[in-house]
Design a protein around this motif. Structure first.
Motif, short mmCIF file in Angstrom:
data_model
loop_
_atom_site.label_atom_id
_atom_site.label_comp_id
_atom_site.label_asym_id
_atom_site.label_seq_id
_atom_site.Cartn_x
_atom_site.Cartn_y
_atom_site.Cartn_z
N UNK A 50 -47.54 30.37 24.11
CA UNK A 50 -47.16 29.11 24.76
C UNK A 50 -45.66 29.06 25.09
N UNK A 51 -45.38 28.71 26.32
CA UNK A 51 -44.02 28.63 26.84
C UNK A 51 -44.04 27.51 27.89
N UNK A 52 -43.39 26.41 27.57
CA UNK A 52 -43.45 25.22 28.41
C UNK A 52 -42.08 24.85 28.97
N UNK A 53 -42.09 24.19 30.11
CA UNK A 53 -40.87 23.62 30.66
C UNK A 53 -41.11 22.13 30.90
N UNK A 54 -40.04 21.36 30.83
CA UNK A 54 -40.06 19.95 31.19
C UNK A 54 -39.28 19.81 32.48
N UNK A 55 -39.83 19.04 33.41
CA UNK A 55 -39.15 18.79 34.67
C UNK A 55 -38.94 17.30 34.85
N UNK A 56 -37.88 16.96 35.58
CA UNK A 56 -37.60 15.55 35.87
C UNK A 56 -38.33 15.11 37.14
N UNK A 57 -38.01 13.92 37.62
CA UNK A 57 -38.68 13.36 38.79
C UNK A 57 -38.52 14.22 40.03
N UNK A 58 -37.45 14.98 40.10
CA UNK A 58 -37.19 15.84 41.27
C UNK A 58 -37.77 17.24 41.13
N UNK A 59 -38.37 17.51 39.96
CA UNK A 59 -38.93 18.83 39.72
C UNK A 59 -37.94 19.81 39.12
N UNK A 60 -36.76 19.33 38.75
CA UNK A 60 -35.74 20.17 38.14
C UNK A 60 -36.08 20.43 36.67
N UNK A 61 -35.99 21.67 36.25
CA UNK A 61 -36.25 22.02 34.85
C UNK A 61 -35.11 21.45 34.00
N UNK A 62 -35.47 20.62 33.02
CA UNK A 62 -34.47 19.97 32.16
C UNK A 62 -34.61 20.38 30.69
N UNK A 63 -35.59 21.21 30.39
CA UNK A 63 -35.76 21.69 29.03
C UNK A 63 -36.91 22.67 28.95
N UNK A 91 -30.27 15.24 27.49
CA UNK A 91 -30.43 14.98 26.05
C UNK A 91 -30.42 13.48 25.76
N UNK A 92 -31.12 13.13 24.68
CA UNK A 92 -31.19 11.74 24.27
C UNK A 92 -32.13 10.90 25.09
N UNK A 93 -32.98 11.53 25.89
CA UNK A 93 -33.89 10.81 26.78
C UNK A 93 -35.36 11.10 26.48
N UNK A 94 -35.64 11.70 25.33
CA UNK A 94 -37.02 11.95 24.94
C UNK A 94 -37.60 13.27 25.42
N UNK A 95 -36.80 14.07 26.10
CA UNK A 95 -37.30 15.35 26.63
C UNK A 95 -37.70 16.29 25.49
N UNK A 96 -36.84 16.41 24.50
CA UNK A 96 -37.13 17.31 23.38
C UNK A 96 -38.38 16.91 22.62
N UNK A 97 -38.55 15.63 22.37
CA UNK A 97 -39.73 15.14 21.65
C UNK A 97 -40.99 15.40 22.46
N UNK A 98 -40.93 15.13 23.74
CA UNK A 98 -42.08 15.39 24.61
C UNK A 98 -42.43 16.88 24.60
N UNK A 99 -41.42 17.72 24.69
CA UNK A 99 -41.65 19.17 24.67
C UNK A 99 -42.23 19.65 23.34
N UNK A 100 -41.66 19.18 22.23
CA UNK A 100 -42.15 19.64 20.92
C UNK A 100 -43.59 19.22 20.68
N UNK A 127 -32.30 18.33 13.96
CA UNK A 127 -33.01 17.93 12.74
C UNK A 127 -33.72 16.59 12.94
N UNK A 128 -33.06 15.64 13.58
CA UNK A 128 -33.67 14.33 13.85
C UNK A 128 -34.87 14.49 14.80
N UNK A 129 -34.72 15.33 15.80
CA UNK A 129 -35.81 15.59 16.75
C UNK A 129 -37.02 16.15 16.02
N UNK A 130 -36.80 17.13 15.17
CA UNK A 130 -37.92 17.74 14.45
C UNK A 130 -38.61 16.74 13.53
N UNK A 131 -37.83 15.90 12.86
CA UNK A 131 -38.43 14.86 12.02
C UNK A 131 -39.29 13.93 12.87
#
Length: 168
Positions: A50-63, A91-100, A127-131
């Protein structure tokens, strides 16, 4: 921020390299010190994990988030290392949590029963993201490695998946 998560493709390699190289340069997320080229990132796709990317509204890879091998020993076949990296401006916009969370689902679907990683104890955001994503902090690994000549402590984190999560 509206985020869409999908499987990474070869066309994402350059954007992923930029994000990963920023993480390398920050010296807070990995012991790696050498920047990666897009062709090296494309090689991760060949691993078939598994290898995922997150994209924003414009389709830009952000994570991105990915699974890598934990061990070659058969007993650990269902255990996967993971990494998650988010572009500094996302960062700080929920991208990491969505990805994890998406990575945990993808890893479970691929037959894994555990995701694990080592997070620098100084990386409070990770650490906060993982929690927040349901990872348990197992313990501190003191002087786990050197980065730029300095010993770094890491926190071992894990998240059980599927049947393993149901039978604690």
């Amino acid at each position: 921020m509206s985020v869409r998560v999908r499987s990474a493709t070869a066309q994402d390699a350059e954007a992923v390299a930029v994000i990963y190289n920023h993480g390398i340069a920050e010296r807070q997320a990995t012991f790696e010190t050498r920047p990666r080229r897009p062709n090296e990132i494309a090689g991760w796709l060949e691993e078939g994990r598994p290898f995922l990317v997150a994209t924003d509204e414009r389709g830009t890879v952000v994570g991105f988030a990915r699974v890598s091998a934990y061990s070659t020993r058969k007993a650990y076949a269902g255990v996967a290392e993971h990494g998650v990296y988010v572009s500094p401006d996302a960062r700080g916009r929920g991208v990491g949590l969505t990805l994890l969370n998406a990575l945990a689902e993808a890893a479970e679907a691929a037959g894994y029963h555990k995701l694990t990683s080592r997070v620098f104890t100084t990386n409070r955001a990770s650490l906060a993201l993982h929690r927040a994503a349901g990872f348990r902090e197992v313990g501190v690994q003191r002087h786990h490695g050197r980065l730029d000549g300095e010993w770094k402590d890491t926190m071992l984190v894990e998240r059980l998946l599927g049947e393993a999560a149901r039978h604690r």
